[in-house]
Structures are given as C-alpha cells and as structure tokens.
Design an enzyme around this catalytic site. Structure first.
Site, PDB file in Angstrom:
ATOM      1  N   GLU A 139       0.807  -1.217   0.000  1.00  0.00           N
ATOM      2  CA  GLU A 139       0.000   0.000   0.000  1.00  0.00           C
ATOM      3  C   GLU A 139       0.843   1.271   0.000  1.00  0.00           C
ATOM      4  O   GLU A 139       0.285   2.378   0.031  1.00  0.00           O
ATOM      5  CB  GLU A 139      -0.939  -0.020   1.202  1.00  0.00           C
ATOM      6  CG  GLU A 139      -1.987  -1.122   1.107  1.00  0.00           C
ATOM      7  CD  GLU A 139      -2.813  -1.281   2.363  1.00  0.00           C
ATOM      8  OE1 GLU A 139      -3.875  -1.907   2.280  1.00  0.00           O
ATOM      9  OE2 GLU A 139      -2.375  -0.790   3.432  1.00  0.00           O
ATOM     10  N   LYS A 153       5.732  -2.054   1.908  1.00  0.00           N
ATOM     11  CA  LYS A 153       5.096  -2.211   3.214  1.00  0.00           C
ATOM     12  C   LYS A 153       5.002  -3.677   3.626  1.00  0.00           C
ATOM     13  O   LYS A 153       5.208  -4.012   4.798  1.00  0.00           O
ATOM     14  CB  LYS A 153       3.697  -1.589   3.158  1.00  0.00           C
ATOM     15  CG  LYS A 153       2.944  -1.616   4.476  1.00  0.00           C
ATOM     16  CD  LYS A 153       1.555  -0.999   4.306  1.00  0.00           C
ATOM     17  CE  LYS A 153       0.790  -1.016   5.614  1.00  0.00           C
ATOM     18  NZ  LYS A 153      -0.601  -0.525   5.458  1.00  0.00           N
TER      19      LYS A 153
END
Length: 758
Positions: A486, A591
């Site tokens: 993300e 991430k």
C-alpha cells in the site's frame, strides 16, 4: 521496540504500572470470548490517559461518509465498531475518597494476563494520603468461553491498617463514546433501566439513514458482596448501579463477585432480552465465581490441547507464539458464521472493527490445522452469505461480477479511501484462494462444488470485465490498482493482482468441469465466457525483468531509486510515522509482501530459483510496516534455507505487539496477523505443505531452540509433530494410518516414526 511485560511462557506479568504507556498496557491485556471483549481497563476507573473500550461482536454503526470531494462509487457510509456498555465498572471509595491509581499512593502493584486460563489478574496495596489506612486490593475477571454471554468479575479488599468506610458502586454504564467518532457523536440511546434485582440496562443504537438495522443490547448484573451491606440502587437513562458500603475492621476482607450477562438483538428479540439476560445472569450467579472459573479453565485447556505450539529453549519465542494464539481465540472460534475477524478484534477501534482480506489470506490456513473443519468452513460461508453485497460493490464501479469489499460488516463496501478501497482489488484473489486452500487441505469438494463455485464464477466475471486488452502488445492488462504494497497507489500491472486474476480464472474453469448438470445450468456460464477467460489466461501480461530474473512489482517499479532499507537512517522508521505520504509513494520501500505474496499463495507454481531471486531482490526493500508482512517472509526464507532470516522474521511476527515493533499497539492488537507466528513455525520451520493431497514436512530446528512441538488436524487425523536436535518425531494420535511426505519420501504413518533432521 518497547517491552512492558516479563518473559513467561504462559503469562504476561509486570510489577509496574506503566502510566506513560497505559494504553499499550491496556491493549496487551485485553480479553475476549468471541462474543464480546474489552481492553485491559481498570474496574475502579483511572483519571489519567486511558482508552476505555468494550466491544460486542457484530454490533456496529454506519457513520456517514465525509469527504471533501465526492467520487462516483463512494460508499454512503463508513462502518465502525462502536464502544459498548462498560459492564466491569465498580467505583471504589475509601472514607469518601475515590480510589484512583493515577493520583493515589500504592505499592506492590502486579498485573497479569493468564493466557492458559483466560483470566486477567491484578493487585496492589493502596494507602491513604495520611498513610493511616492500607488496603490490599485484588481484581480478577474473565469472559466465559463456555457461556458466551457471561462475564465474571471478582474484587476483594483486605484491610491491613485502619478502620475505613468502604463503598463499592457496581454499575452498568452505557454513557460511552468512540474515540474515533466524528464530532464526538453518541451512538447509543436509552431504552429501559431497572433496579429490580437482577438490575438491567437496555440501550439501542441511534437511528441511521442507510437502512441498517439498529442494534439493541441488554446487560443484567448480580452482585454478591460480603463484609459490607447493600445500601441503595440508582438508575439514569444509560446507567444502573448498586451501592454497598460499611465500616471494615483491620484483618477483614470485603469481597464482591459481579456477574454480568450481555444479550443483543443479533440473537434475542428486543421484547425477550430482559427476561433472557436476567435468567442467564441468575444462572451464572447460582454456579458461583469458582465454578464458572473451573469450567472456563477446562474449556481453554481443550483449545490449547488442539492448538498449542510448545517451544523448548526460548521463552521469548514461546510467549510470543501463545500470545498470538490467545489473541486469535479470544476474538474468533468459528461458532457463528455471521462473524469474521476484525483487524483489532475487541482491543481497539482502529480500522473500524470490520472485516478485511487478512482473514482469508492469513488466518484460515491456521484454523484449518488447529480447530475443527467447521470453523474454517464458517469463514467461507460468511463470504458466500455476503455475495450479493460483493455484486453490489462491482456494480457501483460499473463492473460485472463481484468485488469483495476491503472493509465490511455486511458484504457492502464501507470504506472510502479511494486508493485502497477501489484499487486494492487483489483481495478478490484471496477470497478464491481461501476456497482452494480449504478444499486442498480437507480434501472435501462439497463446498467448492456448491456454494463455493458461486463465488468463483462471480469473481471471474469481475476479472474478465476489469482487465483491458492492449492491441499494441496483444496482452491483457490491469491498470489503476494498488497491490498488497500500500506504499504505492494507482499503478499499472501489479504482478500479484494480474497473477491472482488469471489463477482465479484457471481455478474456476477447472471447477466448472466438475459440476453437476443442475449446478452448471444454475450458473449459466456460456461458452463465450469460457473462451474469453481462457484467452485472458493465455495472454495476461506479467512484468518481468530478464536481467534480474524477477517478476516486477509493477510497470515502473525498477525506475525508482532502489536503495535498500539497511541504508535508511533508523530514525526514519516507521516511515508512515515520519515521512509524508508523497515521499513514501515515490520511494522504493515495500510495506509488505507483494510479488512474494503470489509466490506464497501459489507456491508450487514457482521454481526454487525463481523464489530465491525474487526474495533476494524484494526483501531488502521491505520495511515490514504491515503486521502481515514478517510471517510470509519467514515462511519463504525457511523454504529457501535462510534459517537465520526466518528466525529473525519469526521473532518480529511473534512479538510484534508484545514488543510494539511498529509503535502503534496502543491503538489495539494486530489480531489478523496473529496467525503469523504459527505460520512461520509450521509452514516455515517445519515446512508443512499439502502435496498431491499428502501432508509434507521438511523441518529444521532453529539453533537457539532445543525443540518445538505442534499438533495438526488433517482429514480426520490428529498428528503430533516434534522437532528436536535428535530428529523429527511424527505420531498419529487419532485416526487411520496415513501416507505423509518427509523430505519428499513417502512414509506410512500408523503409529509413530522418527527420523534424523537433514
């Protein structure tokens, strides 16, 4: 990293009240029983910084979506779990002074969460300002996993010095708000209170404009008190209380056993709630605190016997593993197919308490092995029951088929961050993979050939409409997405998204070939559709770099400044708390597993060389700032023989909350990543896979461990796996003999076998 509790294999315990980290302490000592739960708040209250939170499974509110610029397709509301009745509340006064550890003098503080029994314990010695009075307070509470509606609280006060007047005010208090509510809204209105014993309080969620059913909740309580007398009952619109008071001599002990029953309109109609709640709480009080505790302890023992992973030689690792299993089992144990697993469970309000794709991708694989198959099947039934909502979500984007929501309570999307909600469509692949995972593990095709194929076809129709055909390249592509990473938004041709789309189409076509004529006719998949799906499978575009030998995360990923995480200044971590979003999006930092998520999901489709090349490239760029990240990397590192890296990442996933790695556990625990420690050991260290319908193991033992041991439920068998320095021991504890693979060799297991480690 921040550690508040001592190392103990079965307990979280400390002799320090960490006032500056009170919220973190509350998160870590949260308790739950799958039906309700609460943070580790103090019964007597606390006037300094605290987050009082009690949450009930399936009780939520649709809060109006508020954005500066409305985009077509936005959901009308954002669903959020709402803070519910504070039923543990017991005000304590000594000679008129409210006991409050935020300001008062105390010593011998002790706080303990007993994961073996599900009990939260606390005690301290309180001293008056004049030091003429000393009282030893003991607190004990649990939420029953035998009688889901029942909570039991025990408070004792032993007078060590002085002759004080002690007053206990036991209450059910629904004057509660969410910390994350817009404009400090109140989500509850009073319905009825009664001081007639057993006292009760009924509250209802306030009206909404979205056609969502309002919830009604009733709490009833019985208070059994010794050494002081009942004095008065009182009630307000959202509060009912009973007061007990009296003078207490040195050496005497006041004891309060408080029993609470909570029932909701999810199970009991409004008109029957008061009667049922009172009957339940009276039955609990009749059993008594000690008997309820015995029953609860025995029920936890049954769960642990099926699921415990025993680690010898590393108590930190042991505590972390059990803490994660305890958090998951406190949140969900599959009894109710209307429920799923919220990212924070009953420990906080972040993420709205709704359902994410985390459950299917990370939790279901563990439940398949540690609990009865019905528990995992209920997770699939949950999604099938919400298929209409997924169809609605796709229609809101002008697309065919079904788009399962990023965030939901009902199946309808209720999250409004565009880059996540409407671009992170890879979650559809996780829904299908869960069905495959269940079928592959259990060998039971009854679900996939009936309810499951409904989901497969609907999602396949979505993918067929969401892709576009590039004439220039003679390839199908998917633009404008966000992958699992993300920290990049609105990218083109995310490898994981493209790969899961085509794999879904393949799996759906294979399943269609097995259907009965009646089921096939019901689905009405035309020959034209099948041909289109096959064309997409054959012509999907996957970004790939020949020189590096890797699948590229998306079209322009290699154009970034690919500086590894090791060269970052540690003060910049975590990035999401130190960098602007613009800087994060332009960075190469990942991430969580993205390309590697595909390799984890579709493990048998990749060669060892492909796995190694992609791991070596992507892991050094990964900051693991998603709680979901370390476990996937640990499993792959173990498979690749990178034992030190696997152990490092196991430690991070197992102790993510206990050591507050990402500096955000004060908001609540990372419940949906708590299967990660189990995955790292069982799929990682032990190398468990399903190969052609057989269990397969390729274990290793971490250097710092003496042994580890776990049980596996597999196709009506119960197996015990023990890995130690002197070898692998495999025992069949229940069921008929079975063929298993040990380092690719077929072995028939009818009793027990032992082999040296390789």
């Amino acid at each position: 990293m921040k550690r508040l509790f001592d190392i103990d294999p079965w307990k979280l315990k400390t002799t320090t009240l960490h006032k500056e980290d009170k919220r973190l302490q509350e998160s870590l000592t949260a308790i739950g029983n799958g039906y309700m739960g609460q943070r580790g708040n103090f019964e007597e209250g606390y006037s300094a910084d605290t987050h009082e939170g009690t949450y009930l499974a399936g009780i939520w509110y649709p809060d109006k979506t508020r954005v500066g610029w409305w985009k077509i397709g936005y959901p009308e509301y954002f669903g959020k779990v709402i803070n519910a009745m504070n039923f543990i509340k017991v005000g304590i006064e000594v000679d008129g002074h409210p006991v409050d550890l935020a300001t008062d003098n105390f010593s011998d503080f002790y706080l303990e969460s007993d994961m073996k029994t599900g009990v939260l314990n606390r005690h301290y010695t309180w001293k008056s300002a004049s030091e003429e009075i000393e009282i030893r307070f003991n607190f004990k509470r649990f939420l029953s996993i035998v009688d889901k509606e029942i909570a039991a609280i025990q408070i004792s006060a032993e007078v060590l010095k002085g002759n004080p007047a002690i007053k206990l005010t036991s209450a059910l208090d629904n004057n509660v708000q969410n910390e994350d509510a817009n404009y400090e809204e109140m989500f509850w209105e009073a319905v009825e209170t009664s001081v007639e014993k057993p006292a009760y309080l009924t509250a209802r969620t306030v009206p909404n404009n979205f056609g969502i059913d309002r919830f009604t909740v009733t709490g009833a309580m019985v208070n059994q008190v010794t050494a002081v007398n009942y004095t008065v009952s009182s009630s307000e619109s959202l509060l009912v209380a009973e007061e007990f008071s009296g003078k207490v001599a040195v050496g005497d002990t006041v004891t309060l056993n408080k029993y609470v029953a909570i029932v909701t309109s999810r199970d009991v109609g409004d008109s029957e709630q008061r009667v049922q709640a009172r009957q339940l709480v009276e039955a609990a009080a009749h059993k008594g605190f000690d008997q309820l505790l015995v029953e609860n302890t025995e029920a936890w023992a049954t769960r642990w016997n099926k699921a415990d992973v025993k680690i010898q030689g590393d108590d930190e690792a042991q505590q972390g593993l059990r803490f994660n299993l305890y958090g998951l089992f406190s949140t969900y144990y599959g009894e109710d197919s209307r429920l799923n697993v919220g990212p924070k469970g009953f420990t906080g309000e972040k993420y709205g308490g709704a359902t994410y794709w985390d459950t299917e991708a990370f939790i279901l694989p563990m439940y398949l092995s540690v609990a009865d198959p019905e528990i995992s099947r209920n997770l699939l039934v949950y999604r099938h029951n919400q298929l209409d909502g997924a169809v609605h979500n796709a229609q809101m984007q002008g697309l065919k088929g079904a788009l399962y929501p990023m965030v939901t309570f009902t199946g309808v999307e209720c999250h409004n961050e565009w880059e996540i909600t409407f671009e992170e469509i890879h979650r559809n692949g996780a829904m299908v993979h869960a069905i495959y995972n269940y079928t592959n593990y259990t060998g039971d095709e009854s679900y996939v050939l009936n309810e499951g194929v409904d989901v497969l076809v609907a999602i396949s129709r979505f993918w067929a409409d969401r892709v576009h055909y590039s004439k220039r390249n003679d390839r199908y592509m998917i633009h404008g997405v966000t992958g699992p990473n993300e920290y990049e938004n609105n990218i083109n041709n995310n490898y994981h998204t493209n790969r899961m789309a085509t794999w879904t189409l393949e799996y759906t076509l294979d399943t269609l070939a097995k259907l009965s004529h009646e089921k096939a006719a019901e689905l009405a998949v035309s020959d034209e559709e099948r041909q289109q799906w096959q064309d997409i499978i054959e012509k999907m575009y996957y970004p790939y770099d020949d020189e590096l030998g890797i699948f590229v995360q998306h079209d322009t990923f290699l154009d970034k400044d690919l500086t590894p995480v090791a060269e970052l200044d540690p003060e910049n971590r975590p990035l999401n708390q130190n960098w602007s979003w613009d800087k994060i999006l332009r960075s190469p930092y990942i991430k969580q597993a993205d390309v590697l998520q595909s390799i984890y999901f579709l493990n048998d489709r990749y060669t060892q060389e492909e796995k190694q090349a992609n791991f070596d490239f992507y892991e050094p760029l990964t900051v693991h700032e998603s709680s979901l990240s370390p476990s996937i990397h640990a499993v792959l590192a173990a498979e690749l023989g990178m034992e030190d890296k696997a152990v490092e990442l196991y430690s991070r996933t197992a102790r993510l909350d206990l050591d507050n790695y990402n500096n955000d556990t004060e908001d609540g625990l990372h419940i949906t990543s708590m299967s990660g420690a189990w995955l790292a050991i069982v799929q990682g260290f032990a190398g468990m896979r399903i190969v052609d319908g057989r269990l397969s193991f390729k274990p290793f033992l971490p250097k710092q461990w003496d042994s580890y041991d776990f049980k596996i439920n597999f196709r009506d068998r119960l197996l015990d796996v023990h890995v130690a320095k002197d070898g692998l021991s495999l025992s069949l504890e229940e069921g008929e003999s079975i063929d298993v693979l040990l380092w690719d060799d077929v072995v028939t297991l009818s009793d027990s076998i032992k082999q040296p480690l390789k």
